[in-house]
Motif scaffolding. Sequence first.
Motif, mmCIF file in Angstrom:
data_model
loop_
_atom_site.group_PDB
_atom_site.id
_atom_site.type_symbol
_atom_site.label_atom_id
_atom_site.label_comp_id
_atom_site.label_asym_id
_atom_site.label_seq_id
_atom_site.Cartn_x
_atom_site.Cartn_y
_atom_site.Cartn_z
ATOM 1 N N ALA A 41 -2.531 1.384 15.237
ATOM 2 C CA ALA A 41 -2.499 0.567 14.197
ATOM 3 C C ALA A 41 -4.044 -0.166 14.219
ATOM 4 O O ALA A 41 -4.412 -1.136 13.737
ATOM 5 N N LYS A 42 -5.181 0.670 14.707
ATOM 6 C CA LYS A 42 -6.473 0.077 14.534
ATOM 7 C C LYS A 42 -7.053 0.573 13.038
ATOM 8 O O LYS A 42 -7.246 1.822 12.859
ATOM 9 N N PRO A 43 -7.687 -0.414 12.301
ATOM 10 C CA PRO A 43 -7.672 -1.625 12.794
ATOM 11 C C PRO A 43 -6.421 -2.429 12.178
ATOM 12 O O PRO A 43 -6.105 -3.213 12.908
ATOM 13 N N TYR A 78 0.756 -1.188 0.088
ATOM 14 C CA TYR A 78 -0.187 -0.112 -0.118
ATOM 15 C C TYR A 78 0.820 1.232 -0.036
ATOM 16 O O TYR A 78 0.590 2.435 -0.780
ATOM 17 N N ASN A 79 2.008 1.316 0.763
ATOM 18 C CA ASN A 79 2.994 2.266 0.848
ATOM 19 C C ASN A 79 4.101 1.656 1.083
ATOM 20 O O ASN A 79 4.309 0.598 1.282
ATOM 21 N N GLU A 80 5.396 2.640 1.283
ATOM 22 C CA GLU A 80 6.624 2.113 1.546
ATOM 23 C C GLU A 80 7.129 2.828 2.807
ATOM 24 O O GLU A 80 8.424 3.206 3.008
ATOM 25 N N HIS A 81 6.213 2.891 3.646
ATOM 26 C CA HIS A 81 6.698 3.676 5.209
ATOM 27 C C HIS A 81 7.207 2.412 5.912
ATOM 28 O O HIS A 81 6.588 2.104 7.005
ATOM 29 N N TYR A 82 8.310 1.810 5.435
ATOM 30 C CA TYR A 82 8.902 0.598 6.272
ATOM 31 C C TYR A 82 9.431 1.175 7.579
ATOM 32 O O TYR A 82 9.015 0.494 8.655
ATOM 33 N N ALA A 83 10.418 2.067 7.621
ATOM 34 C CA ALA A 83 11.023 2.505 9.090
ATOM 35 C C ALA A 83 11.223 4.126 8.783
ATOM 36 O O ALA A 83 11.716 4.603 7.650
ATOM 37 N N TYR A 84 11.444 4.703 9.931
ATOM 38 C CA TYR A 84 11.547 5.856 9.817
ATOM 39 C C TYR A 84 12.373 6.541 11.258
ATOM 40 O O TYR A 84 12.014 5.807 12.444
ATOM 41 N N MET A 85 13.473 7.328 11.166
ATOM 42 C CA MET A 85 14.261 7.579 12.544
ATOM 43 C C MET A 85 14.624 9.132 12.267
ATOM 44 O O MET A 85 15.175 9.424 11.103
ATOM 45 N N ASN A 86 14.376 10.136 13.143
ATOM 46 C CA ASN A 86 14.613 11.493 12.964
ATOM 47 C C ASN A 86 14.680 12.043 14.434
ATOM 48 O O ASN A 86 14.083 11.577 15.459
ATOM 49 N N ILE A 87 15.236 13.180 14.276
ATOM 50 C CA ILE A 87 15.542 13.833 15.653
ATOM 51 C C ILE A 87 15.463 15.492 15.516
ATOM 52 O O ILE A 87 15.710 15.857 14.297
ATOM 53 N N ASN A 88 15.329 16.315 16.565
ATOM 54 C CA ASN A 88 15.389 17.590 16.497
ATOM 55 C C ASN A 88 14.553 18.230 15.322
ATOM 56 O O ASN A 88 15.140 19.306 14.600
ATOM 57 N N GLN A 89 13.618 17.839 14.912
ATOM 58 C CA GLN A 89 12.594 18.407 13.928
ATOM 59 C C GLN A 89 11.525 19.285 14.595
ATOM 60 O O GLN A 89 10.978 18.934 15.908
ATOM 61 N N GLN A 90 10.977 20.426 13.960
ATOM 62 C CA GLN A 90 9.816 21.129 14.445
ATOM 63 C C GLN A 90 8.524 20.887 14.176
ATOM 64 O O GLN A 90 7.302 20.674 14.891
ATOM 65 N N THR A 91 8.363 20.293 13.043
ATOM 66 C CA THR A 91 7.191 19.872 12.387
ATOM 67 C C THR A 91 6.863 18.411 11.924
ATOM 68 O O THR A 91 5.823 18.035 11.594
ATOM 69 N N ILE A 92 7.660 17.525 12.119
ATOM 70 C CA ILE A 92 7.689 16.003 11.984
ATOM 71 C C ILE A 92 8.269 15.405 13.224
ATOM 72 O O ILE A 92 8.969 15.852 14.045
ATOM 73 N N ASN A 111 10.058 13.064 16.088
ATOM 74 C CA ASN A 111 11.175 12.732 16.320
ATOM 75 C C ASN A 111 11.284 11.766 17.077
ATOM 76 O O ASN A 111 10.577 11.440 18.287
ATOM 77 N N GLY A 112 11.907 10.563 16.637
ATOM 78 C CA GLY A 112 12.043 9.062 17.084
ATOM 79 C C GLY A 112 12.118 7.912 16.203
ATOM 80 O O GLY A 112 12.653 8.349 15.175
ATOM 81 N N LEU A 113 11.783 6.759 16.608
ATOM 82 C CA LEU A 113 12.278 5.706 15.786
ATOM 83 C C LEU A 113 10.854 4.856 15.889
ATOM 84 O O LEU A 113 10.076 4.454 16.654
ATOM 85 N N GLY A 114 10.350 4.579 14.402
ATOM 86 C CA GLY A 114 9.129 3.798 14.094
ATOM 87 C C GLY A 114 9.103 3.004 12.777
ATOM 88 O O GLY A 114 9.874 3.306 11.933
ATOM 89 N N MET A 115 8.068 2.000 12.842
ATOM 90 C CA MET A 115 7.917 1.282 11.411
ATOM 91 C C MET A 115 6.523 1.311 11.168
ATOM 92 O O MET A 115 5.480 1.033 12.093
ATOM 93 N N GLY A 116 6.141 1.546 9.796
ATOM 94 C CA GLY A 116 4.877 1.132 9.308
ATOM 95 C C GLY A 116 3.906 2.273 9.504
ATOM 96 O O GLY A 116 4.061 3.267 10.500
ATOM 97 N N GLY A 117 2.843 2.474 8.886
ATOM 98 C CA GLY A 117 1.566 3.316 9.264
ATOM 99 C C GLY A 117 2.126 4.779 8.525
ATOM 100 O O GLY A 117 2.537 4.843 7.458
ATOM 101 N N GLN A 118 1.961 5.992 9.489
ATOM 102 C CA GLN A 118 2.144 7.269 9.066
ATOM 103 C C GLN A 118 2.595 8.057 10.110
ATOM 104 O O GLN A 118 2.419 7.332 11.330
ATOM 105 N N HIS A 119 3.141 9.232 9.967
ATOM 106 C CA HIS A 119 3.537 10.272 11.001
ATOM 107 C C HIS A 119 2.508 10.106 12.097
ATOM 108 O O HIS A 119 1.169 10.347 11.719
ATOM 109 N N ASN A 120 2.850 9.753 13.369
ATOM 110 C CA ASN A 120 1.873 9.892 14.459
ATOM 111 C C ASN A 120 1.080 8.817 14.480
ATOM 112 O O ASN A 120 0.068 8.643 15.735
#
Length: 458
Positions: A362-364, A320-334, A336-345
């Motif tokens: 992740a509901k459902p 469905y999308n390619e949001h496999y993994a994400y890691m970032n820090i010190n950002q104001q608008t997105i 900050n942390g480490l996550g996998m799958g889904g979307q921001h927040n």
Amino acid sequence: MGAVHSDAGKNEDDFEDVSLSPTETNAVKIIFSKPKSQDQKEELSQEDVLECLKQHLSGQLPISHQAVIQHVKSLSDDVSKNKMMYEECVIKSISKIISSSSSLSGLTSFLHGSLLHLNKTPTVEDLSLLLLSLLQSFALHPSNSITKMQSSSCEHLISSFTKSWPEGPLVSEQIYEKLQSFPILQQCLKVVIQFLFLSKDLTLNKLPELELAANMKSKNFQSQLSFTDMMFLNFNLMEDLRMKWRLLYSSVIQGESFSKLSSSIIHQGPLLIVVKDQQGHIFGGFVSTNMEFSAVYQGDENSFIFSLKPEMMIYNPTGYNEHYAYMNINQQTIPNGLGMGGQHNYFGFWISDDYGVGHSKAKPKSTTFASPMLSASEEFKLDSVEVWAVGDPPPKPEEDEDEEFKSIIDKDPAAVAILRVLGKERVSEGFRDEEESTSAGLRLDNSTMLNQSSSSPN
């Protein structure tokens, strides 16, 4: 058991006598090396052969070794009718057990044959006892001297497998049918059988070599993973990543700090992230590529999310999308942390840079991996985190000609990560171009002078 990869059951129809490799055959033969007192004999007696097998198995299977020995003996007695030496008969029988462990019929034959020597009318309780004895044999695996693996997952897997069986003595058809729906148990048993009979040669080890830093070994590190967890996850990795695991981070040893977590895992190759919440749920994900700080999602279609407790499941990408993994820090608008799958927040699972809290919204189901909520509650508190790099370490960046002009932070990505987590800029970066161009100019001028000197008349 859900979406679990498995090659078990490919050759289900025949209990074939497939030859082992010469190395494997030699490992089996070592079990029957002649005692010093037997050196002058041309061959071992049946009693000597069975005693060698008992000495080999009794330490690994303190409860059920006699049942397994008797199963091997019954197979060997059939083979011995061909007037072969008894040692050769036993080696042939063990080879058959090992080679057929990749098939459902082979596993069923081994389990049911051994059960009949525990109890002539075996029950589910007998099966549970045999399975627990087999899986706990991994306590003698070399990796267990490095990291103390948990045993509760073995008991949970066996409990799930033996639930809702019909009353009365077990028959082989029941074991066969139940194993079909438990591919992880198939894989575990296959590795167990190989470990039992091939353990004399550590090069035939089917579990990954675990590598811990010296300071972690001194802390008597205990992983949140059990051997069944390790086999489950390892079996779902790409084959070239299965033989070596390196522990990069453990919150128990290195402290509960996002800066330590993130700086430990960047540019270390593919990763397994294992998270435990304070309610006892264990879950995480496999990131199939290098991780770095970025506003862009990372990983590829080989990444996946998993759950280990309260159930063992693998959740592969949906496309469905390619949001496999994400890691970032010190950002104001997105985030900050480490996550996998889904979307921001709304990640499949998320560890905040404000270490200690996370979410699994992740509901459902997660759009990326079709995973449900993995934690006990949508917002959770961390109990522990550990991260393993899998496969060989990635190659270090090639040293260039200007090595002497490099800053220490050019050579150490972890140092850069720590600076970024702390919100520090690389103050030398702004001077880099002018500094390097000046040094390049010096080298050019010197080269020109030398050329001019060599061409000048005396």
